[in-house]
Design a protein around this motif. Structure first.
Motif, PDB file in Angstrom:
ATOM      1  N   VAL A   4       0.849  -1.199   0.000  1.00 13.98           N
ATOM      2  CA  VAL A   4       0.000   0.000   0.000  1.00 13.98           C
ATOM      3  C   VAL A   4       0.880   1.244   0.000  1.00 13.98           C
ATOM      4  O   VAL A   4       2.024   1.201   0.442  1.00 13.98           O
ATOM      5  N   VAL A   6       1.035   5.185   1.330  1.00 20.95           N
ATOM      6  CA  VAL A   6       0.370   6.003   2.338  1.00 20.95           C
ATOM      7  C   VAL A   6       0.783   7.456   2.176  1.00 20.95           C
ATOM      8  O   VAL A   6       1.835   7.786   1.640  1.00 20.95           O
ATOM      9  N   ARG A  14      -2.744   7.912   5.898  1.00 19.44           N
ATOM     10  CA  ARG A  14      -3.866   7.181   5.310  1.00 19.44           C
ATOM     11  C   ARG A  14      -3.431   6.524   4.016  1.00 19.44           C
ATOM     12  O   ARG A  14      -2.520   6.991   3.347  1.00 19.44           O
ATOM     13  N   LEU A  15      -4.125   5.452   3.668  1.00 22.92           N
ATOM     14  CA  LEU A  15      -3.809   4.773   2.412  1.00 22.92           C
ATOM     15  C   LEU A  15      -4.273   5.642   1.254  1.00 22.92           C
ATOM     16  O   LEU A  15      -5.354   6.220   1.296  1.00 22.92           O
ATOM     17  N   SER A  16      -3.427   5.775   0.243  1.00 24.18           N
ATOM     18  CA  SER A  16      -3.889   6.527  -0.921  1.00 24.18           C
ATOM     19  C   SER A  16      -3.877   5.679  -2.181  1.00 24.18           C
ATOM     20  O   SER A  16      -4.528   6.007  -3.154  1.00 24.18           O
ATOM     21  N   LEU A  18      -3.348   1.269  -3.489  1.00 28.92           N
ATOM     22  CA  LEU A  18      -3.045  -0.089  -3.048  1.00 28.92           C
ATOM     23  C   LEU A  18      -2.887  -1.021  -4.243  1.00 28.92           C
ATOM     24  O   LEU A  18      -3.427  -0.752  -5.313  1.00 28.92           O
ATOM     25  N   PRO A  29      -8.691   2.925  -0.218  1.00 27.36           N
ATOM     26  CA  PRO A  29      -8.061   4.235  -0.018  1.00 27.36           C
ATOM     27  C   PRO A  29      -8.832   5.049   1.006  1.00 27.36           C
ATOM     28  O   PRO A  29     -10.067   4.971   1.057  1.00 27.36           O
ATOM     29  N   LEU A  33      -3.512   4.112   8.157  1.00 28.78           N
ATOM     30  CA  LEU A  33      -2.555   3.008   8.113  1.00 28.78           C
ATOM     31  C   LEU A  33      -2.685   2.157   9.381  1.00 28.78           C
ATOM     32  O   LEU A  33      -2.592   0.925   9.339  1.00 28.78           O
ATOM     33  N   ALA A  36      -5.546  -0.175   8.971  1.00 30.08           N
ATOM     34  CA  ALA A  36      -5.217  -1.206   7.991  1.00 30.08           C
ATOM     35  C   ALA A  36      -4.283  -2.244   8.597  1.00 30.08           C
ATOM     36  O   ALA A  36      -4.476  -3.448   8.419  1.00 30.08           O
ATOM     37  N   ALA A  45       4.066  -0.914   3.659  1.00 32.21           N
ATOM     38  CA  ALA A  45       3.617   0.448   3.365  1.00 32.21           C
ATOM     39  C   ALA A  45       4.769   1.299   2.848  1.00 32.21           C
ATOM     40  O   ALA A  45       5.869   1.241   3.379  1.00 32.21           O
TER      41      ALA A  45
END
Lengths: 483, 277
Positions: A4, A6, A14-16, A18, A29, A33, A36, A45
Motif C-alpha cells: 500500500v 500512504v 492514510r492509504l492513498s 493499493l 483508499p 494506516l 489497515a 507500506a
C-alpha cells in the motif's frame, strides 16, 4: 505481501493507493494506516510520491504520442488522446485501443481505455463504465448508467447530488437544466452536456501540436544508425514540398524516436533562418546527433520515427544573383545553425539592446538562432568623450575595498582581487537610480565613477548608497573594466 | 629518385598556405609608424596572436582586439568564441561598451564553449565561413589542445577563407605558434580629456562634475610587436584608439607626473622571441 502507499492527510497516515492483493483483502483508499495494520498485520507500506507519479505519467504520455501528437494529461493517473483522423492508420478505433492496451500491458501497466465522441464521455467510460468503443451519437445512452462522479466534479457536489437521489448521469439528465444551473452552477450543466455528447470540447494537449508532421512506421524495428539517417532523410524530403506549398520554411524541428520497448527520445533543432532543404536539415541533424550528450540508443530498434515542424516562417527564396550581403547573411545563419547544433542553441548568442539605465540590463544576450529582426539601437561612439561604458561587465558587481578623499568623491585607492590600485584619474559621479517601477528592483542608489589607475588600467566602480544616510555605510563595487 | 623528389616537392607545396584570395590585403591601422612596420597594415586572412601583458590586463588586450576587429570586419559579422572560464575571470562582454568602442554589437555573435578544445573546434568551424569579417578566439590560460598544430590549423583555415583571426591569450606564456604576428598589449595611461571637452555631456547624460581636467580619456595601449612572419619585430608603440573615426593614433607624449613612455619595455625580454621568417 500486500503493498500500500500512504500519505499524510490531516495529521494521520492514510492509504492513498493499493495493489491488487491489498484490494482483495478489503482495504480501501482513505483508511488510516493504523486501522489497515490492525486488520492485516503483514502489509508493506510505502510513502506516496506524487511528483514521481507525475513524471511517470508524462513519460507515458510521450509513449502515447505514437498514436497522435495531441495527448493531454488527466492527472493523477489518466491520459486523454485526441485520435480524430488518426485511427485509420492503426486499422480502426478498436484496433488502436487494443494496440495501446497491449503495449502498456507489456510495460507492466494495467489500463482501461474508452473511445467516444467527446473527451468527457471517453473518460467517464474508461474510469467508471464498460470501457467500450462508442459510435459517435450514442454517448447519451451509454453514459446514463455511470455514477455522477464520472462528471469529474468535486466530492462535495457528488455527495449533495447523491443525497438528492441523483446517483447516475441518467438521473441527472432527467432534471431540468435551468434548475441544475441555479443550484450547482453552469459548470455542472456544461459538463453534463459534454459527457452526453451534446456539446463538443477540445482537450488541451501537453505539447502544442506541430505545424507539420511526417512519420514512418516499421513492421520490423530498425536499429542501424545509417538506416535511421536514411529514414530521416526521406522524412525531410516529404516535408520539403509541404513547406514549399505553404511558402514557408521551418525554424524549429523535432525528431521523435519511438523505441519498440516504449522509450521515447526527442531531438530538437532550432535554426537561424527558415529552412526546408533536406540536405541542410540532414547536416544539422548529423551535427546534433554527434554532439548529443548521450548517443542515440536504438536498443532493440525504433518502430516509429517522426519528424515534426514545430514552428515555421515565411520562406524568402534566395536567388542566385542576389547581392553579396544577402548571400553572406545566409552563410552566417548557416554557421550559427551548425555551431548551435553542436554546442547547443543557447551557446551561440547575439546582443539585443534594452532601453534601461541599469547597466547589467542594458544588453540582453539571446540565442542567435531564435532571434529575428532588430531590437533597437546601440549608443553611437561619441567623438568628444571617452567610451562611457566598459567592455567587460561583472554581474554581480565585485565588492572592493575603497578609500575616498571626500565622502561623495571618487576613490583615492582601492583593492580588487588582492591588488592595490592607486587612482590617477577619475570622472563622475554618474548617478544611476534603481528602477522603482519594476517590482523586483530593490537596489540602492549607485554613484558611478570612471577611474584610471597609475598603470593606465581603466575601471568602472560605483558606491552603493550615500554617506551620512542611515547605517549601513555605503559599499564600493567594481562593475566593469574599460579597454 | 627524381620521381620521389618531385613528389616530395609537390607534397611540400601542398602544405604551404594557400594563395590568399584576391580580396585579401592588408588592414591599415591608421597609425603611419605602425603601418610601415607592418608593411602596410595587418594581413587579412591570417592568424594574429595578442597576449595580455598580465592577467589584470585582460580587458586591455580584449579592447585592442575589439578595435582591430572593427577595422578588419568592415561591416561583416564577427564571431567571438570564448571559453566559459574567461567570462568568470575577465567579466562578461558588455555590448554597450563595445559599441562605444566602435565594434557594432549587431554584427557580433558570441559563442561560448566549455573547454579549450571546444573553443578551438568552434573557432575552426567559424573560420571556414568566408562571409565573416573576423573571428576572435579567447581561450583561458594554456589549454592542452592549443599546440603548434592547432594554431597551424587555424592559420590555414584563415588563409583559405580569407577571414582574419585574432587569438586572445590571457594568462598564457609565449609558445611557438603559426601566427603571422604576435603582440603584447598592456594598459597605458590615457590622455586626460581637456577642460573644454570634458565638460561635455556624454551619451548617457552624465556631466563631468568633479576633476574636470583629469577625466580618463580614450583607450590607450602600450603595444609591443613581438614577432612578425617575414618582417621586423621587437618594436613597441603607445597607441590611442579613436573610437569615433576607428583609427589608431600614436599617443603624444604626456606631460606631468604620469609614467613615461616605456621606451625600454625590457628589450631583452622581447628580442629572443623576435625571430622572424
Amino acid at each position: 505481501m500486500p503493498l500500500v502507499f500512504v500519505e499524510k492527510v490531516k495529521g494521520a497516515l492514510r492509504l492513498s493507493a493499493l495493489d491488487r492483493r491489498a484490494q482483495a483483502l478489503g482495504l480501501a483508499p482513505g483508511l488510516t494506516l493504523a486501522d489497515a495494520r490492525a486488520r492485516i498485520p503483514g502489509i508493506h507500506a510505502l510513502e506516496m510520491d506524487r511528483a514521481a507519479d507525475a513524471r511517470f505519467l508524462a513519460r507515458l504520455s510521450d509513449r502515447c504520442e505514437r498514436y497522435t501528437p495531441l495527448v493531454a494529461l488527466d492527472p493523477p493517473d489518466g491520459l486523454i488522446l485526441d485520435i480524430t483522423g488518426c485511427a485509420h492508420l492503426f486499422g480502426g478505433e478498436a484496433r488502436l485501443r487494443d494496440d495501446l492496451l497491449d503495449r502498456l500491458g507489456r510495460g507492466g501497466i494495467a489500463a482501461r481505455a474508452g473511445i467516444a465522441g467527446t473527451p468527457e464521455a471517453a473518460r467517464g467510460l474508461a474510469r467508471f463504465g464498460a470501457a467500450a468503443v462508442l459510435v459517435p451519437g450514442r454517448e447519451a445512452g451509454a453514459v446514463a448508467s455511470l455514477p455522477v462522479a464520472a462528471l469529474g466534479i468535486d466530492a462535495e457536489t457528488t455527495l449533495v447530488l447523491r443525497r438528492a437521489g441523483l446517483k447516475t448521469i441518467g438521473d441527472l439528465a432527467g432534471v431540468p437544466r435551468a434548475a441544475l444551473a441555479a443550484r450547482f452552477g453552469a459548470d455542472l450543466v456544461a459538463r453534463l452536456a459534454r459527457i452526453r455528447g451534446e456539446a463538443d470540447s477540445r482537450i488541451s494537449p501537453r505539447r502544442p501540436p506541430p505545424d507539420l508532421v511526417a512519420e514512418r512506421n516499421f513492421a520490423e524495428p530498425i536499429s542501424q544508425i545509417e538506416d535511421v539517417l536514411g529514414v530521416l532523410d526521406g522524412l525531410a524530403g516529404q516535408l520539403a514540398p509541404l513547406l514549399e506549398k505553404r511558402g514557408e520554411g521551418g525554424r524549429r524541428f523535432e525528431v521523435i524516436f519511438f523505441r519498440g520497448d516504449g522509450k521515447v527520445t526527442r531531438l530538437e533543432l532550432q535554426t537561424a533562418r527558415p529552412l526546408r532543404a533536406p540536405e541542410t536539415l540532414m547536416r544539422l541533424f548529423n551535427e546534433r546527433l554527434e554532439a548529443a550528450a548521450e548517443p542515440l540508443d536504438p536498443g532493440d530498434g525504433f518502430d516509429l520515427i517522426r519528424l515534426a515542424v514545430l514552428a515555421s516562417e515565411p520562406f524568402i527564396a534566395a536567388q542566385a544573383d542576389l547581392e553579396r550581403g544577402v548571400r553572406e547573411e545566409e552563410e552566417v545563419a548557416a554557421l550559427i545553425d551548425r555551431l548551435g547544433a553542436r554546442l547547443g542553441a543557447a551557446a551561440v548568442q547575439c546582443f539585443v539592446p534594452v532601453d534601461t539605465h541599469i547597466p547589467e540590463r542594458a544588453s540582453r544576450e539571446v540565442a542567435a538562432a531564435a532571434f529575428s529582426g532588430n531590437g533597437g539601437t546601440w549608443p553611437r561612439p561619441c567623438p568628444e568623450a571617452a567610451p562611457p561604458r566598459p567592455i567587460h561587465l561583472f554581474d554581480p558587481p565585485q565588492a572592493i575595498e575603497a578609500l575616498a578623499e571626500v565622502p561623495d568623491g571618487p576613490p583615492l585607492k582601492f583593492r580588487w582581487r588582492r591588488m592595490l590600485h592607486e587612482v590617477a584619474r577619475a570622472e563622475g559621479p554618474e548617478r544611476i537610480a534603481p528602477e522603482w517601477w519594476h517590482r523586483n528592483d530593490d537596489g540602492a542608489l549607485r554613484d558611478y565613477y570612471r577611474i584610471e589607475d597609475a598603470a593606465g588600467r581603466r575601471f568602472w566602480v560605483f558606491r552603493e548608497g550615500l554617506y551620512g544616510e542611515a547605517a549601513p555605510p555605503p559599499r564600493w563595487f567594481l562593475h566593469g573594466v574599460f579597454a | 629518385m627524381r620521381d620521389t623528389l618531385s613528389q616530395l616537392k609537390r607534397r611540400l607545396a601542398a602544405l604551404e598556405p594557400a594563395a590568399p584570395r584576391p580580396a585579401a590585403g592588408r588592414i591599415a591601422l591608421g597609425c603611419p609608424a605602425l603601418d610601415t612596420a607592418l608593411g602596410g597594415g595587418l594581413l587579412r586572412g591570417r592568424l594574429h596572436e595578442i597576449f595580455a601583458a598580465s592577467p589584470a590586463e585582460a580587458s586591455t588586450a580584449a579592447g585592442f582586439i575589439a578595435a582591430l576587429s572593427s577595422r578588419a570586419a568592415d561591416g561583416r559579422h564577427c564571431f567571438w568564441v570564448r571559453q566559459g572560464f574567461a567570462e568568470t575571470e575577465a567579466g562578461a562582454l558588455h555590448a554597450p561598451g563595445l559599441a562605444a568602442l566602435g565594434l557594432d554589437p549587431d554584427a557580433l555573435i558570441l559563442v561560448r564553449a566549455r573547454d579549450g578544445l571546444g573553443v578551438l573546434r568552434a573557432a575552426l568551424e567559424a573560420l571556414r565561413c568566408p562571409a565573416l569579417g573576423a573571428v576572435i578566439i579567447e581561450p583561458w590560460g594554456e589549454p592542452k589542445a592549443l599546440d603548434f598544430t592547432a594554431s597551424r590549423r587555424l592559420a590555414l583555415a584563415a588563409a583559405r577563407s580569407g577571414v582574419t583571426c585574432f587569438l586572445l591569450r590571457l594568462n598564457a606564456r609565449l609558445r611557438p605558434s603559426a601566427a603571422a604576428t604576435r603582440w603584447r598589449a598592456a594598459a597605458a595611461p590615457s590622455r586626460p580629456l581637456s577642460v573644454n571637452t570634458s565638460g561635455a555631456v556624454n551619451t548617457y547624460g552624465a556631466a563631468n562634475t568633479s576633476g574636470a581636467a583629469n577625466a580618463p580619456g580614450a583607450a590607450c595601449f602600450d603595444i609591443a610587436l613581438l614577432r612578425q612572419r617575414a618582417g621586423m619585430a621587437g618594436t613597441s608603440w603607445r597607441l590611442e584608439w579613436d573610437h569615433a573615426l576607428r583609427v589608431f593614433n600614436e599617443a603624444p607624449p604626456l606631460s606631468g607626473a604620469v609614467a613615461a613612455l616605456p621606451a625600454g619595455r625590457p628589450a631583452a625580454d622581447i628580442l629572443p622571441l623576435a625571430r622572424t621568417g
